[in-house]
Design a protein around this motif. Structure first.
Motif, PDB file in Angstrom:
ATOM      1  N   ILE A 174      -2.364  -1.149  -0.349  1.00  0.00           N
ATOM      2  CA  ILE A 174      -2.555  -2.288  -1.248  1.00  0.00           C
ATOM      3  C   ILE A 174      -2.046  -1.988  -2.651  1.00  0.00           C
ATOM      4  CG2 ILE A 174      -4.293  -3.763  -2.340  1.00  0.00           C
ATOM      5  CD1 ILE A 174      -5.987  -3.430   0.188  1.00  0.00           C
ATOM      6  N   VAL A 175      -2.261  -0.758  -3.114  1.00  0.00           N
ATOM      7  CA  VAL A 175      -1.849  -0.392  -4.470  1.00  0.00           C
ATOM      8  C   VAL A 175      -0.334  -0.523  -4.646  1.00  0.00           C
ATOM      9  CG1 VAL A 175      -1.819   1.480  -6.173  1.00  0.00           C
ATOM     10  CG2 VAL A 175      -3.821   1.138  -4.717  1.00  0.00           C
ATOM     11  N   SER A 176       0.416  -0.314  -3.581  1.00  0.00           N
ATOM     12  CA  SER A 176       1.873  -0.396  -3.660  1.00  0.00           C
ATOM     13  C   SER A 176       2.350  -1.790  -4.052  1.00  0.00           C
ATOM     14  CB  SER A 176       2.493  -0.009  -2.313  1.00  0.00           C
ATOM     15  OG  SER A 176       2.208   1.328  -1.998  1.00  0.00           O
ATOM     16  N   ALA A 177       1.577  -2.806  -3.709  1.00  0.00           N
ATOM     17  CA  ALA A 177       1.952  -4.176  -4.075  1.00  0.00           C
ATOM     18  C   ALA A 177       2.040  -4.340  -5.578  1.00  0.00           C
ATOM     19  CB  ALA A 177       0.930  -5.166  -3.504  1.00  0.00           C
ATOM     20  N   TYR A 178       1.213  -3.583  -6.303  1.00  0.00           N
ATOM     21  CA  TYR A 178       1.207  -3.669  -7.764  1.00  0.00           C
ATOM     22  C   TYR A 178       2.130  -2.634  -8.405  1.00  0.00           C
ATOM     23  CZ  TYR A 178      -3.147  -5.811  -6.204  1.00  0.00           C
ATOM     24  OH  TYR A 178      -4.073  -6.565  -5.534  1.00  0.00           O
ATOM     25  N   ALA A 179       2.193  -1.451  -7.823  1.00  0.00           N
ATOM     26  CA  ALA A 179       2.911  -0.349  -8.452  1.00  0.00           C
ATOM     27  C   ALA A 179       4.422  -0.401  -8.242  1.00  0.00           C
ATOM     28  CB  ALA A 179       2.365   0.979  -7.939  1.00  0.00           C
ATOM     29  N   ILE A 180       4.846  -0.672  -7.017  1.00  0.00           N
ATOM     30  CA  ILE A 180       6.270  -0.557  -6.702  1.00  0.00           C
ATOM     31  C   ILE A 180       7.138  -1.548  -7.476  1.00  0.00           C
ATOM     32  CG2 ILE A 180       7.972  -0.853  -4.855  1.00  0.00           C
ATOM     33  CD1 ILE A 180       6.120   0.595  -2.990  1.00  0.00           C
ATOM     34  N   PRO A 181       6.778  -2.849  -7.599  1.00  0.00           N
ATOM     35  CA  PRO A 181       7.615  -3.742  -8.410  1.00  0.00           C
ATOM     36  C   PRO A 181       7.761  -3.279  -9.858  1.00  0.00           C
ATOM     37  CG  PRO A 181       6.154  -5.025  -7.025  1.00  0.00           C
ATOM     38  CD  PRO A 181       5.703  -3.597  -6.904  1.00  0.00           C
ATOM     39  N   VAL A 182       6.673  -2.754 -10.438  1.00  0.00           N
ATOM     40  CA  VAL A 182       6.721  -2.275 -11.824  1.00  0.00           C
ATOM     41  C   VAL A 182       7.628  -1.048 -11.936  1.00  0.00           C
ATOM     42  CG1 VAL A 182       5.369  -1.325 -13.727  1.00  0.00           C
ATOM     43  CG2 VAL A 182       4.442  -3.185 -12.352  1.00  0.00           C
ATOM     44  N   VAL A 183       7.445  -0.093 -11.030  1.00  0.00           N
ATOM     45  CA  VAL A 183       8.257   1.126 -11.041  1.00  0.00           C
ATOM     46  C   VAL A 183       9.729   0.785 -10.795  1.00  0.00           C
ATOM     47  CG1 VAL A 183       8.712   3.302  -9.841  1.00  0.00           C
ATOM     48  CG2 VAL A 183       6.362   2.599 -10.331  1.00  0.00           C
ATOM     49  N   PHE A 184       9.989  -0.149  -9.889  1.00  0.00           N
ATOM     50  CA  PHE A 184      11.362  -0.537  -9.572  1.00  0.00           C
ATOM     51  C   PHE A 184      12.063  -1.117 -10.798  1.00  0.00           C
ATOM     52  CE2 PHE A 184      14.210  -4.054  -8.357  1.00  0.00           C
ATOM     53  CZ  PHE A 184      15.198  -3.331  -7.705  1.00  0.00           C
ATOM     54  N   VAL A 185      11.394  -2.023 -11.499  1.00  0.00           N
ATOM     55  CA  VAL A 185      11.988  -2.658 -12.681  1.00  0.00           C
ATOM     56  C   VAL A 185      12.229  -1.625 -13.781  1.00  0.00           C
ATOM     57  CG1 VAL A 185      11.547  -4.284 -14.560  1.00  0.00           C
ATOM     58  CG2 VAL A 185      11.091  -4.953 -12.210  1.00  0.00           C
TER      59      VAL A 185
END
Length: 230
Positions: free
Chosen positions: A163-174
């Protein structure tokens, strides 16, 4: 249709939906910085220019991806981890369940960001002493990009089963994309997240194509994961 309606109603009971809109307005207001003192004495055109700079400025680099996914992007992964997805699929079927979840994710990003921008415009209007609206193309582009982030959040959660990846990955990607663009790929303007919000030139077709692609991937991946899970 009943499943879509049910998820849409549930969205209005989601505290993160309201917090996302409120945080959006708050962070946009913070981006004004020292310019807040100019609101009372500036002409309408100057204030619109300030709003344009803020809505497409660097303050959105990390906040927009997080605020877009915050209300609902992890909902499918969360329901699968708790077992709620099994009962929902049994009740309404695979197709309706998947369609209702994708619709809810899109609506959560669109409506929360729209509410946040409108609230920000209302605060600006109150401070300036007359009504001011953000440029419609810029708002539309922001909603489109927010939808892309919401879909990427759902994809990230399903791929990692976290679940945490839903919040973390878009931010890290950008953040990573922006860093690589400014350090190594100076001419690759499409890699600049700030360009995505500009509503000018290549930004519009790029955002539309990204939205269609990410939505299609999210739809297929959600269908695949739900069928395998249930």
């Amino acid at each position: 249709m009943k499943a879509i309606f049910s998820d849409s109603i549930r969205l209005w009971r989601n505290k993160w939906f309201y917090l996302s809109g409120a945080f959006t307005a708050f962070l946009l207001w913070l981006d004004l910085g020292a310019d807040v003192n100019l609101l009372r004495y500036s002409e309408k055109e100057e204030i619109v220019r300030l709003m344009t700079e803020i809505l497409s400025g660097k303050g959105n680099l990390l906040s927009l991806p997080l605020l877009s996914v915050l209300p609902c992007s992890a909902s499918v992964c969360k329901e699968m981890s708790t077992g709620a997805a099994r009962y929902a699929v049994f009740y309404c079927g695979y197709g309706r369940y998947v369609l209702s979840k994708i619709t809810a994710i899109l609506l959560s990003a669109l409506l929360s960001q729209f509410a946040g921008v409108m609230l920000f415009g209302g605060i600006i209007s109150w401070a300036a002493g007359f009504p001011v609206l953000a440029p419609a193309p810029l708002v539309a582009q922001r909603l489109l990009v927010a939808s892309c982030f919401a879909m990427s959040g759902n994809i990230s959660a399903l791929l990692t089963k976290d679940i945490v990846s839903a919040y973390a990955i878009p931010v890290v990607f950008v953040f990573a994309l922006s860093m690589f663009r400014w350090r190594f790929f100076f001419d690759a303007t499409y890699m600049d997240p700030m360009m995505w919000l500009s509503a000018e030139g290549i930004a519009i077709p790029f955002a539309i194509l990204s939205f269609l692609l990410l939505t299609a991937i999210s739809l297929l991946l959600t269908t695949w994961e739900v069928r395998n899970y249930v």
